[in-house]
Design a protein around this motif. Structure first.
Motif, short mmCIF file in Angstrom:
data_model
loop_
_atom_site.label_atom_id
_atom_site.label_comp_id
_atom_site.label_asym_id
_atom_site.label_seq_id
_atom_site.Cartn_x
_atom_site.Cartn_y
_atom_site.Cartn_z
N VAL A 62 -6.88 -2.52 -3.37
CA VAL A 62 -5.43 -2.77 -2.42
C VAL A 62 -5.41 -4.33 -2.03
CG1 VAL A 62 -3.92 -2.40 -0.47
CG2 VAL A 62 -5.64 -0.63 -1.15
N PHE A 80 -0.84 6.75 4.69
CA PHE A 80 -0.13 5.20 4.52
C PHE A 80 0.91 4.95 5.68
CE2 PHE A 80 -1.68 7.12 0.59
CZ PHE A 80 -2.80 6.18 -0.06
N VAL A 91 -3.59 4.83 -5.10
CA VAL A 91 -4.52 4.41 -4.78
C VAL A 91 -4.67 5.75 -4.28
CG1 VAL A 91 -5.66 4.01 -1.97
CG2 VAL A 91 -3.70 2.44 -3.16
N ALA A 102 0.59 -0.95 -0.11
CA ALA A 102 0.21 0.16 0.07
C ALA A 102 0.99 1.41 -0.49
CB ALA A 102 -0.89 0.02 1.24
N LEU A 120 -6.82 1.38 6.40
CA LEU A 120 -6.28 2.66 5.86
C LEU A 120 -7.40 2.84 5.06
CD1 LEU A 120 -3.96 3.86 4.29
CD2 LEU A 120 -3.93 2.36 2.22
N GLN A 142 0.77 3.79 -3.38
CA GLN A 142 -0.12 5.47 -2.84
C GLN A 142 -0.51 6.56 -3.29
OE1 GLN A 142 1.82 7.88 -0.25
NE2 GLN A 142 3.79 6.73 0.00
N ALA A 194 -4.45 -3.43 5.03
CA ALA A 194 -5.62 -2.63 4.06
C ALA A 194 -7.19 -2.11 4.40
CB ALA A 194 -5.70 -3.16 3.05
#
Length: 286
Positions: A136, A232, A86, A79, A171, A83, A168
């Motif tokens: 993710v 993150f 995402v 992740a 997050l 990032q 995940a």
């Protein structure tokens, strides 16, 4: 002289499925909208292109394990490494969840049914969380399945994989709550995209700078707290504490102690949800 016309309307005699079903239907509708399902083809381009980009490192990882018996991106760092993708997904799709209802002022229509503001907000957050989590977790799962099929030397990294999946989810909840809160302050999709991506870029660019400045000025004990300004690295610091994984900050710089990072994570999620709820209470009252 007035006349009465029968235009065929009838009372609903079917089952009453209740508020829970309404909230679930809203969450499913929002999740479909995130990926452009049921919408024109152009609405599917960005989300599915970003999904493909996220899956590409997983394919490369599997190829490395099969050809040279080496792992690529570790589960715990996936992740952090990805990032930017995402963040772009969050910035592009979060406004599609909240902007249309605000722009067309249909929120009072939703709330005229047995759906409260909390249930409405909860459905939106759940939809965005599921979308980010799938973004993710899907490549992580593909890498793990590939590791099992390739039969790498030694035991599979099951613990690290499961820990990465759990984090995940954390997050995804943090990003979704903050992304929707930022996007909800404007009914314009473009401004919502800009606000989310700007906040991400500021945190990504400023955190290493702040850390380096504090560390070089002799504040070694304070400097690690700078990493918690990025979602993150914040989640990565909690992951290091919970699952004893390697740090993935720049140059493996230290994080604050784990319980403090976990407390910051919970507080930030709570504040984002509170801000989102207050925003929609105000919008519902207009």
């Amino acid at each position: 002289m007035s006349e009465i016309y029968d235009i065929g309307y009838r009372h609903y005699d079917g089952p009453r499925l209740g508020r829970g079903y309404s909230a679930r239907a809203l969450a499913v509708h929002s999740l479909r909208g995130i990926f452009g399902l049921g919408r024109p083809a152009r609405s599917k381009v960005v989300p599915f292109a970003l999904v493909a980009i996220m899956m590409l490192p997983a394919v490369v990882n599997i190829a490395m394990m099969a050809l040279v018996q080496q792992r690529g991106i570790p589960y715990s760092g996936f992740a952090v490494v990805m990032q930017a993708v995402v963040a772009i997904f969050l910035a592009a799709q979060a406004p599609t969840v909240v902007a249309p209802d605000l722009r067309h002022r249909v929120l009072p229509l939703y709330l005229s049914r047995p759906v409260s503001v909390a249930e409405y907000v909860g459905a939106k957050v759940v939809a965005m969380t599921v979308a980010v989590f799938a973004l993710v977790a899907a490549p992580l799962t593909l890498i793990f399945v590939g590791e099992l099929v390739v039969d790498m030397p030694g035991p599979p990294a099951t613990g690290e994989f499961l820990g990465a999946v759990v984090m995940a989810l954390a997050l995804a909840l943090l990003l979704s709550a903050f992304g929707l809160a930022l996007a909800s302050f404007t009914p314009r999709r473009g401004l919502g995209v800009a606000s989310v991506i700007t906040v991400y870029l500021l945190s990504f660019g400023s955190v290493p700078l702040i850390y380096g400045t504090l560390y070089s000025s002799g504040n070694e004990s304070v400097a690690p707290w700078a990493w918690l300004m990025s979602p993150f690295w914040l989640v990565d610091s909690v992951q290091v504490w919970l699952f004893d994984t390697p740090r993935h900050s720049i140059e493996s710089a230290p994080y604050p102690n784990g319980p403090a990072s976990a407390a910051v994570l919970v507080v930030l999620i709570g504040l984002a949800l509170l801000a989102l709820g207050l925003r929609y209470r105000k919008a519902a009252a207009q």
